[in-house]
Scaffold this motif. Structure first.
Motif: not given
Length: 336
Positions: A257-259, A261, A241, A179-180, A244, A176, A182, A160
């Motif tokens: 869920t998203r990582m 920032r 996401p 992290c945003g 993660r 950002s 998908d 990752r």
């Protein structure tokens, strides 16, 4: 929150009262408020709220009314922050938070008062005279980027981290932006590359979106396309996401869920420490600045750099370049 209805033909205003023969219903006011909230990014809203809380706390200590605020009180607050050593950028952000709260409540914004703006200008000049300059993230060269990822620990977390660092550098992504992403934002493209859709960004809050071309690398170990594929396969991701959390243990648990920032910073600093790369000036924004610097050095056109990095201003883009002043300095051509 006070919502002001549109101006009547005569220039007057009304608060949820009949206007032009119509009536603003409570449900309408609620809808307007919801869309006003949606107009700001969550991070921006949280920052404004924190800035106004700090202002309100100071007002309570000094006996001022925080809302609506007296212009002289706001100017004094800015001066106190400046004397306490706050950076001009922090002070300007605090002023923006105060102004936002006033506009939301239907009051004139103190941030627009000429005297307040003049105080802020003086704070910036005083900081510049004392040698204080805005800190910039340190740019890394491609060789250093390779060092960050070539010796990452084995395992899913290492896969990752490699994918995150390489993709952020190759596309000039903000933390950002990364992290945003998908999983479904990645699509196979020609020449073995990927089309990467950035649906929202700092400069695209309305979600117009931008599709970026992620080309395969010339080295297997540092190819961002291979790195992404290895991470997605190892984590068993099909949707949701892209980046993660990864739990510890013999069988690491992949988060849903998203990582955050802030986690991007930790990933970068951990990789740098492991590779023996100095941590001074290193931040997630270093990857974006490195993209611009290395792109200029490689002869990538400004048009392409600006398009991929989504810089609206070439002047801003040039500020990210940490190498070009010595590429062909004018002072070397003057015959001295």
């Amino acid at each position: 929150m006070v919502v002001r209805s549109p101006e009547a033909p005569g220039g007057g205003e009304s608060d949820a009262h009949p206007a032009d023969g119509g009536l603003v219903l409570p449900g309408d006011v609620e809808s307007v408020g919801r869309y006003l909230d949606a107009a700001k990014a969550d991070s921006t809203r949280r920052a404004y709220e924190a800035d106004f809380r700090a202002w309100a706390d100071w007002c309570a200590q000094r006996g001022f009314t925080p809302l609506p605020a007296a212009d002289a009180a706001v100017a004094a607050y800015l001066a106190v922050l400046g004397d306490a050593g706050a950076s001009p950028r922090t002070i300007a952000r605090r002023l923006s938070g105060i102004g936002h709260a006033h506009r939301e409540a239907g009051h004139p914004s103190p941030s627009e008062h000429p005297g307040t703006r003049e105080v802020l200008r003086g704070i910036r000049r005083a900081a510049a005279r004392t040698g204080r300059r805005p800190k910039k993230a340190r740019a890394l060269d491609t060789q250093t980027i390779r060092a960050l990822v070539e010796d990452l620990p084995d395992g899913v977390a290492g896969l990752r981290d490699r994918a995150l660092i390489l993709t952020s550098f190759a596309l000039g992504l903000r933390a950002s932006d990364a992290c945003g992403l998908d999983v479904t934002d990645l699509a196979p493209a020609g020449h073995g590359g990927l089309d990467v859709t950035v649906r929202f960004s700092k400069t695209d809050q309305e979600g117009a979106g931008e599709v970026l071309a992620l080309a395969p690398g010339v080295r297997v170990q540092t190819c961002p396309v291979r790195a992404l594929q290895a991470w997605v396969d190892a984590a068993g991701l099909e949707c949701g996401p892209l980046f993660r959390s990864v739990g510890r243990g013999a069988t690491p648990r992949i988060g849903s869920t998203r990582m955050a920032r802030s986690s991007v910073r930790l990933v970068l600093l951990r990789a740098a420490e492991h590779a023996g790369v100095p941590l001074e000036g290193l931040s997630p924004h270093s990857l974006r600045r490195s993209f611009a610097t290395e792109g200029y050095k490689a002869g990538v056109s400004e048009r392409e750099l600006a398009r991929t990095g989504r810089w609206a201003s070439v002047t801003t883009l040039r500020g990210y370049d940490a190498s070009s002043r010595w590429a062909a300095p004018a002072s070397a051509r003057l015959g001295l």
